[in-house]
Design an enzyme around this catalytic site. Sequence first.
Site, PDB file in Angstrom:
ATOM      1  N   ASP A 189       0.926  -1.155  -0.049  1.00 27.00           N
ATOM      2  CA  ASP A 189      -0.193  -0.053  -0.016  1.00 27.00           C
ATOM      3  C   ASP A 189       0.795   1.091  -0.072  1.00 27.00           C
ATOM      4  OD1 ASP A 189      -3.090   0.635   1.805  1.00 27.00           O
ATOM      5  OD2 ASP A 189      -1.779   1.761   0.425  1.00 27.00           O
ATOM      6  N   TYR A 190       0.546   2.223  -0.974  1.00 28.24           N
ATOM      7  CA  TYR A 190       1.285   3.603  -0.806  1.00 28.24           C
ATOM      8  C   TYR A 190       1.293   4.176   0.104  1.00 28.24           C
ATOM      9  CZ  TYR A 190      -3.110   5.191  -2.492  1.00 28.24           C
ATOM     10  OH  TYR A 190      -4.408   5.471  -2.449  1.00 28.24           O
ATOM     11  N   LYS A 191      -0.135   4.172   0.886  1.00 27.72           N
ATOM     12  CA  LYS A 191      -0.221   5.038   1.846  1.00 27.72           C
ATOM     13  C   LYS A 191       0.427   4.706   3.090  1.00 27.72           C
ATOM     14  CE  LYS A 191      -4.837   6.418   2.618  1.00 27.72           C
ATOM     15  NZ  LYS A 191      -6.224   6.104   2.157  1.00 27.72           N
ATOM     16  N   ILE A 192       0.471   3.326   3.561  1.00 31.75           N
ATOM     17  CA  ILE A 192       1.204   3.023   4.593  1.00 31.75           C
ATOM     18  C   ILE A 192       2.527   2.843   4.426  1.00 31.75           C
ATOM     19  CG2 ILE A 192       1.010   1.090   6.633  1.00 31.75           C
ATOM     20  CD1 ILE A 192      -1.930   0.548   5.479  1.00 31.75           C
TER      21      ILE A 192
END
EC number: 3.6.4.12
Lengths: 727, 610
Positions: free
Chosen positions: B25-28
């Site tokens: 995940d790019y966000k995490i």
Amino acid sequence: MARAARSALVLCMDVGFSMSNSEPGQEPPFEQAKKVIQKFVQRQVFAENKDEVGLVLFGTDGTKNSLAIDGQYENITVHRHLMMPDFELLEEIESELQPGGQQADWLDALVVCMDLVQKETMGKKFERLNIVLLTDLNVQTSTDQLDVIIDNLKKAGITLQFFLPFPLDGEDRADGGGDGPGPSAAPARPGKGLNEQQTQGLEMVRNIMTSLEEEDGLEEVYTFSDALEKLSIFKRIDRRPMAWPCQLTIGSSLTIRIVGYKAVTEEKVKKSWAIVDAQSHQRDDVKRETVYCLNDDNETEVQKDDTIQGFRYGSDIVPFSKVDEDQMKYKSDGKCFSVLGFTKQELIRRHQFMGDQVVKVFAPRDDKHAAVALSALIRALDSLKMAAIVRYAYDRRSNPQVGAAFPCIKDKYECLLYVKLPYMEDLRQFTFPMLENNKKFTPSESQLSAVDALIDSMMLVEKDEDGESVDIFKVNHIPNPQFQRLFQCLHHRGVNPDDPLPPVEPWLKRVLERPQAVSALCQAPLQDVKTKFPLKVVVKKKAQKTSADVFGSSADEPDTKKVKVDEETEFNLAEIAAGNITSVGSVNPVRDFCALIRQKTVSFDLACQQLTHRIEQLLGNRSPEYYTKSIACIQAFRDQSVSSGNAELFNSYLQSLKRSVPDRNLEEFWDLLIRDALTLISKDEVDGSTISKQDANQFLAFEQKEEVQAAPAQEDTGDVDDLLDMM
Amino acid sequence: MAEWREYYRNEDDEVEEDEEDSGGDYKISGRDSLVFLVDASKEMFIKGEDGEPSNFDMTMQCVRSVYTSKIISSDKDMVALVFYGTEQSKNPRNSFKHVYVYHDLDSPGSQRVLDIDKLLGEKGAQFAENTLGCGETSLGEALWCCSNLYSDIKLRLSHKRLMIFTCRDDPHGGDGAKDRQARTKAADLKETGVVIDLMHLTKPGGFDVSLFFCDIVSPPEDESELGIQIEPCRKLQDLQKRVRAKELKKRAQSRLTFSLGEGVNLAVGVYVLARTAMKPSAVKLHRDTNEAVRTKTRYFHAHNGGILLPNDMKRSQVYGKKQIVMEKDEVDEIKKFDDPGLVLMGFKPMDRLKLHHHIRPALFIYPEEEQISGSSSMFTALLLKCSEKNVFALCRYIPRRNTPPRFVALVPQREELDQSQTQATPPGFHVIFLPFADDIRTVDAHMGPTASDEQVDKMKEIVHKLRFKYKSDAFENPVLQQHYRNLEALALNMLEPEPIEDLTMPKVQMMDARLGPLTQEFKDLVYPDDYNPEGKPAAKRKTAESGGGGAEKKPKVEMSQDELKNHVAKGTLGKLTVPVLKDACKQFGIRTTGTKKQELIDALTMHFSK
């Protein structure tokens, strides 16, 4: 290597004056024919096969061909001899192909083409010889040689294709009421528009084609518009599949000889982009270099020879030389297709297919015994609905796979379809929350029926007249849009080096869209779905890290945004509890500050002064816990300044703060300001501000050089001095 | 798994490899962490009936398998092993009694696997008794200790999980104060984002979760999920399965909008449920220190030696003898057709999905309620109706920016549970990639003679004898296994790697035994006496054998320098085959930009025309 089939082809185009005639509002046949030729050559150039193409024009003012003796075969020009088509040819067609002022007999031109094909293919191997005639047939022809010509064509094995401005059966159609819009819906000229020569010409075309190919010959006669539509699609990438001979084994003694072919695989563009120098466009001007360096501060470079190979094993890195690796690695004993066992087809899940290809497995062409044995296996599997699980290795060097061989029985052939299956290591067992029995998500009956209706309205299969269902959206008939677009752009750039890239071609856009019939049908059901299912975009939190994220927005440290939300309630509480706030305290400076501004018990300037005093105190501690609080103060300071239309105090404070950052080691704190985008108040926000939006945006960026220049200029303003005094 | 950065190094590469999302995940950002908190009380060491391993032994086997699988699949994840109810104490500040931190929170390595091995089996129980011992139990202290493990980590942790393995449903024997302390500490942990799971094991008289542990474990992720399994684990497989299902944080490869048209949009997460596990790429080490080195690639001008920045370079291809030049941005722009997302085209009956239309492993989609609320019920309705009507949804799929579209079939899959109530198949749609016209090759199929009923029936008997139940996780990749065994041997200074069992090899003897005379009977039916299927008709093989055995048979022809120079001068290098060209490059130590024929020729030409 299997040799690719090569063909030789002569384009023979009528450029005589009649080709330039057209009815008002219609494109002259000459232009249409030119486009057909352009598109065709373009396809050939990008297909990059070994086909050779020649171009013969007739009706030209001049004459240039080897048969032109004694006034025979005049006004026929061999523009290009048989050779591989290139951009030069495309450019020539673009600029040099002009309508001529003469007329020439198309049969004569055909003879010139035959001569060209025969002479120039001598000693070379071509699988197909073809002549393409593009003409409006609007010329008197001498039919006396017709039989000889047909005879010669047959003998030399040359095939013919005609491209005409009107359909071959135009006459019949006009007679039949004219309501049958042919397969291509081409803007055909009505049959009655043809003159005597054209009618006669059509008869001859029909004559020639049927005598060459019998019934099917007429299929090789096209209209210009029909051809254009087909040719606008770039040739699909065509590869000859390589045979992979092997033996299928069951146990130690049952062996069946087989040949595998890659049947489905994701085709890639053959060429990759080379990197060239921007000025010279020379590839050799760009050199690529890879250096190895240690992971230290100086990035010390290390010679390649001083490096060895290693692998990660969890947290360890294990040195493992190439030689050792080769010595110790798994070794397979060559190509194989060995049956491990048989299993029910239903146990092999479609979504667990791995790899990027499907291999079709046949018996060798010349081995009828193998064919019978393989056929027995295919049929046995088919009737039992089973598949073979096999170990497959392409060759000695490749990794073995475990895959499934499914039986496949078609009208024209039988084979096994081999697909790779996953290894245990490839699978990820994820558990997802249940959907169906979840009260929150269970759709209601009316919602379900709305979806039901939607699916019915969007079926991509139709029943034809015979009740057979027909697929109206066959993905495997669509050319890969990536290649189409790439070739379109390459061609455009090749011809017009200075133009920007063209837009995507309309036809290509169209094939990627939902079929029109379906989109019309599903309108109403979609609207129904839209009203029955409330779908709302959730406003996302800022993706960027804010100070709150860095230090955790745990309960005791409210982040800046929370403060804003809580403002209203807290004021009231504060007022009731503590009566009037008279100064900005250190416990909750933000609340005090906001209260002071609201109550207007002290002047705005004084409130700001008190707040900045607290901020300085907090920053004096230089520890991250206090940074969050300081940020909240600055945020409040800024918000209040904006709402009271007074930008000066805030801006000058922030500027002085910035100057003090290096001395006070507040870089970390400044980074937080950057993350929260707490910058100067710009003109856009407050009229009185002297800062432009752009300056405000750039302000936070810390550039040492600019710093030095900016500092003295600011020091003159009186306010700054006042503020500095307070620190 | 390769580092994703590697894929950006070579800009010319197609972005197809993209799916290597190792970071997920790019966000995490940050690492996953997992703490095993294992009960080491006497009860755990009691052997099961009929020689079944003890609960402790089972747990250790399970922990070991997690360690080794982490090493292979996600070596950045951090794992810790902590025992409670021990006699001895060992923890960072030694402030907790009867808590033994066997492994601190760190990424697992070879030594740790060895450490676990010491705790396995009969000897392991002995070893545990000596080093750990059994003592008082205070789960509260243990949890407190674990929370310190988390807070001592300086790295950012993205996902924190704690698994408690025990067979005691009332660990404090009714001591209310200890119970309370444990509850408080559990609450503290949960507040800081740690998910606590209970892996409860069998206990005579049954394990009663409601006695105590229901207050300790994290509530299920949503009310529907079966948070606490009612049945305790009896078998190792069950335990492993249960641990495995929780141990990996599932991550969406991307989150996309699924558009049905007319502004009806839902949000879905795209997941990879199967991806070919590859041997990780090698790391370059400095010879003297065995320290990893980084590589830097830079471009410079051949004549003046100046470093070339990205905008000093353009991209070019040659077609029809003409060089066509574009900017890097334009090359990207060509690939852009639309914004990323799934766009519904329509539906088709399942039988329109052809078995042989396969080009890539499938993906999986599941609704994302957090992005567009209402997605889940829309998705569920679609799932139910598609599966009821036996249709699949045909969609246009653009996974990310500047990527050309592909068509995919969304095949519905409803949730299925296995006997132990664990999810066997998750609910959602499988995303099956469909081939374009270009991807389908024309194979010159031909109809040979077909088999008679008698022959087919004989084959059916053979098939019948060799039937088995295929399971997708039944086969291990021998190449990978061997690789890791080799590394293990080197890392642990073993004399030689542990042998692997190659499950991909046919069990020939067993097959022969099962078939008995059937093989001969079938051969008699299909092959004439003088036919030998193993004989190799020479003519046929020559054309096709491009790769494999061919290389072995052909004696390597080394090109002399003169010969090569001759080829270069005449421009006839193109006549040589790629392997020959490669060998020539190797022979003269010529560096090439790639392995394509033209690149090899270019390199050779450059070398010899100097």
